[in-house]
Design an enzyme around this catalytic site. Structure first.
Site, PDB file in Angstrom:
ATOM      1  N   HIS A  24       0.748  -1.175   0.117  1.00  0.00           N
ATOM      2  CA  HIS A  24       0.118  -0.221   0.092  1.00  0.00           C
ATOM      3  C   HIS A  24       0.914   1.273   0.088  1.00  0.00           C
ATOM      4  O   HIS A  24       1.179   1.627   0.958  1.00  0.00           O
ATOM      5  CB  HIS A  24      -0.964  -0.036   0.934  1.00  0.00           C
ATOM      6  CG  HIS A  24      -2.020   1.146   1.442  1.00  0.00           C
ATOM      7  ND1 HIS A  24      -3.189   0.812   1.917  1.00  0.00           N
ATOM      8  CD2 HIS A  24      -1.983   2.244   0.848  1.00  0.00           C
ATOM      9  CE1 HIS A  24      -3.845   2.104   1.924  1.00  0.00           C
ATOM     10  NE2 HIS A  24      -3.234   2.733   1.085  1.00  0.00           N
ATOM     11  N   HIS A  26       1.327   4.870  -2.393  1.00  0.00           N
ATOM     12  CA  HIS A  26       0.859   5.837  -3.274  1.00  0.00           C
ATOM     13  C   HIS A  26       2.331   6.558  -3.937  1.00  0.00           C
ATOM     14  O   HIS A  26       2.698   7.226  -3.228  1.00  0.00           O
ATOM     15  CB  HIS A  26      -0.018   6.746  -3.041  1.00  0.00           C
ATOM     16  CG  HIS A  26      -1.395   6.260  -2.759  1.00  0.00           C
ATOM     17  ND1 HIS A  26      -2.679   6.121  -3.116  1.00  0.00           N
ATOM     18  CD2 HIS A  26      -1.739   5.585  -1.145  1.00  0.00           C
ATOM     19  CE1 HIS A  26      -3.424   5.419  -2.633  1.00  0.00           C
ATOM     20  NE2 HIS A  26      -2.848   5.347  -1.120  1.00  0.00           N
ATOM     21  N   HIS A 204      -9.613   0.985  -1.360  1.00  0.00           N
ATOM     22  CA  HIS A 204      -9.547   1.713   0.093  1.00  0.00           C
ATOM     23  C   HIS A 204     -10.915   1.518   0.451  1.00  0.00           C
ATOM     24  O   HIS A 204     -11.827   1.936  -0.168  1.00  0.00           O
ATOM     25  CB  HIS A 204      -9.198   3.019  -0.016  1.00  0.00           C
ATOM     26  CG  HIS A 204      -7.861   3.482  -0.204  1.00  0.00           C
ATOM     27  ND1 HIS A 204      -7.009   2.862  -1.356  1.00  0.00           N
ATOM     28  CD2 HIS A 204      -6.766   3.932   0.282  1.00  0.00           C
ATOM     29  CE1 HIS A 204      -5.607   3.599  -1.373  1.00  0.00           C
ATOM     30  NE2 HIS A 204      -5.598   4.158  -0.310  1.00  0.00           N
ATOM     31  N   GLU A 207     -11.390   3.396   5.897  1.00  0.00           N
ATOM     32  CA  GLU A 207     -10.237   4.068   6.493  1.00  0.00           C
ATOM     33  C   GLU A 207     -11.098   5.428   7.278  1.00  0.00           C
ATOM     34  O   GLU A 207     -10.929   5.653   8.532  1.00  0.00           O
ATOM     35  CB  GLU A 207      -9.510   4.626   5.389  1.00  0.00           C
ATOM     36  CG  GLU A 207      -8.566   5.827   5.941  1.00  0.00           C
ATOM     37  CD  GLU A 207      -7.744   6.371   4.765  1.00  0.00           C
ATOM     38  OE1 GLU A 207      -8.295   6.489   3.585  1.00  0.00           O
ATOM     39  OE2 GLU A 207      -6.437   7.103   4.934  1.00  0.00           O
ATOM     40  N   ASP A 285       1.671   3.927   2.827  1.00  0.00           N
ATOM     41  CA  ASP A 285       0.806   4.687   2.310  1.00  0.00           C
ATOM     42  C   ASP A 285       1.261   6.041   1.414  1.00  0.00           C
ATOM     43  O   ASP A 285       1.454   5.842   0.178  1.00  0.00           O
ATOM     44  CB  ASP A 285      -0.217   5.331   3.181  1.00  0.00           C
ATOM     45  CG  ASP A 285      -1.679   5.603   2.933  1.00  0.00           C
ATOM     46  OD1 ASP A 285      -1.862   5.302   1.601  1.00  0.00           O
ATOM     47  OD2 ASP A 285      -2.470   6.055   3.715  1.00  0.00           O
ATOM     48  N   ASP A 286       1.664   7.007   2.235  1.00  0.00           N
ATOM     49  CA  ASP A 286       2.393   8.364   1.556  1.00  0.00           C
ATOM     50  C   ASP A 286       3.332   8.735   2.383  1.00  0.00           C
ATOM     51  O   ASP A 286       3.232   9.427   3.298  1.00  0.00           O
ATOM     52  CB  ASP A 286       1.087   9.214   1.469  1.00  0.00           C
ATOM     53  CG  ASP A 286      -0.181   8.883   0.587  1.00  0.00           C
ATOM     54  OD1 ASP A 286      -0.061   8.884  -0.527  1.00  0.00           O
ATOM     55  OD2 ASP A 286      -1.175   8.538   1.321  1.00  0.00           O
TER      56      ASP A 286
HETATM   57  N1  HPA Z   1      -6.750   7.594   1.206  1.00  0.00           N
HETATM   58  C1  HPA Z   1      -7.407   7.759   0.268  1.00  0.00           C
HETATM   59  N2  HPA Z   1      -6.787   8.146  -0.740  1.00  0.00           N
HETATM   60  C2  HPA Z   1      -5.455   8.300  -0.777  1.00  0.00           C
HETATM   61  C3  HPA Z   1      -4.649   7.820   0.350  1.00  0.00           C
HETATM   62  C4  HPA Z   1      -5.254   7.580   1.473  1.00  0.00           C
HETATM   63  O1  HPA Z   1      -4.663   7.341   2.520  1.00  0.00           O
HETATM   64  N3  HPA Z   1      -3.176   8.176  -0.058  1.00  0.00           N
HETATM   65  C5  HPA Z   1      -3.390   8.933  -1.288  1.00  0.00           C
HETATM   66  N4  HPA Z   1      -4.726   8.801  -1.651  1.00  0.00           N
HETATM   67 ZN    ZN Z   2      -3.788   4.641   0.542  1.00  0.00          ZN
END
Ligand code: HPA
Ligand code: ZN
Length: 343
Positions: A24, A26, A204, A207, A285-286
């Site tokens: 996971h 991006h 996703h 969350e 994630d990011d």
């Molecule tokens: N959630 C939803 N969209 C996203 C995320 C995330 O954590 N990171 C980049 N796009």
């Molecule tokens: Zn994500």
């Protein structure tokens, strides 16, 4: 300390070299402020920051949308194929330093095509870096095209059309961006078409969105994996279903903390997930926006939840069993983890 570790330092050392996959990530979320400045200058793009400290100070988010606003703005510096190459190469080098052996990378083509950047520019830059990492250090990868859920299904369909000439380089499709108000049901038809094309399916869900969105991801999109899934814990029947199905969950502890999905790391549900028999994995994630790459995520959650050696081995094993690698390749990675776990 838990089994096998004399100290937190011992556990940290174990984590650092533990072979792992990242499922996971991006790629646009790995854009470090230093590269953002370099690309802004290279492409003559104005950014609303004068130095790196200002950028980092802006990364204080109170929810997902707060982050997304800055994330879409940040990716505006990416223009050329070389920019996408440099972005991806930088992430792969960083992941390699964290003992990541295999990555499954998300990209957001609509974040670029909306700005007039060709789909081909994006995918060619990313895949050239993936190929080089494979050739130079044996890193394997899969590529997952994400649809932006705040846009329409028709726009997702048009993006899938643009991807058709590149399907030999795309392994799956996912669903990201603003979750609440944009349920998986909105994209049922485009995901059915992607599935019919032989693509893997992830989304996703849970969350910020409710358990109902996780049910839709399972029943309507027919996902192979769920990204995040924190809120499924509100629904014991859903937890039982996910555990029985052996559904892999790509959990992102530092992301959850930065986006206020959890109040503090001690309240993170990862250990509860493992103890409930859920197939959880740890991911970044990011990483440039949330304060750490995959090992920083393992370290933060291991310390806060006092994870055992067995927990850590399970998380690393799950990252390969839940990957889209072939079974024979998975088996080799699992054997390497087991051998490492015995050391
Ligand atoms: N959630 C939803 N969209 C996203 C995320 C995330 O954590 N990171 C980049 N796009
Ligand atoms: Zn994500």
């Amino acid at each position: 300390m838990h089994d096998g570790f004399a100290s937190a330092e011992d556990r940290a050392a174990f984590i650092v070299a533990l072979p792992k996959a990242e499922l996971h990530l991006h790629i646009e979320g790995s854009l470090e402020p230093e590269l953002m400045f370099e690309l802004a200058q290279r492409n003559g793009v104005a950014i609303p920051f004068t130095n790196i400290d200002e950028v980092r100070a802006a990364y204080a988010f109170s929810n997902l949308q707060d982050f997304l606003d800055i994330y879409y703005q940040g990716m505006g510096v990416l223009h050329t194929e070389q920019d996408f190459y440099d972005l991806t190469a930088a992430y792969l080098a960083r992941a390699r330093a964290d003992a990541v052996r295999h990555v499954e990378i998300f990209f957001d083509p609509q974040g670029h095509t909306e700005r007039g950047i060709a789909f081909e520019t994006v995918i060619t830059g990313i895949t050239r870096a993936l190929d080089d990492a494979n050739a130079h250090f044996g890193m394997t990868s899969k590529l997952i095209l994400c649809f932006l859920r705040h846009l329409s299904e028709a726009e997702a369909e048009a993006t899938l059309d643009e991807a058709l000439p590149y399907l030999d380089r795309i392994d799956g499709v996912g669903l990201d961006s603003s979750e609440n108000g944009h349920p998986p049901a909105k994209f049922e038809r485009v995901f059915a078409r992607a599935r019919a094309l032989g693509l893997k399916i992830v989304a996703h869900a849970g969350e910020e969105g409710p358990p109902a969105y996780v049910y839709e991801a399972l029943d309507l999109l027919k996902v192979d994996r769920i990204d995040h899934d924190n809120r499924s814990l509100e629904d014991p029947a859903l937890v039982a279903r996910l555990a029985a199905a052996g559904m892999t969950l790509t959990v992102c502890p530092l992301s959850n903390l930065k986006l206020c999905v959890v109040a503090d790391m001690a309240a993170h549900p990862l250990k509860i997930m493992l103890d409930a028999g859920l197939v959880a994995t740890v991911n970044s994630d990011d990483p440039s926006y949330f304060g750490g790459y995959v090992n920083a995520n393992y370290l933060a959650v291991a310390d806060a939840l006092d994870l055992s050696r067995a927990d850590l081995v399970t998380l690393a094993r799950n990252s390969f069993t839940g990957s889209f690698l072939e079974d024979t390749v998975k088996a080799k990675h699992l054997a390497a983890i087991d051998a490492y776990g015995r050391t």
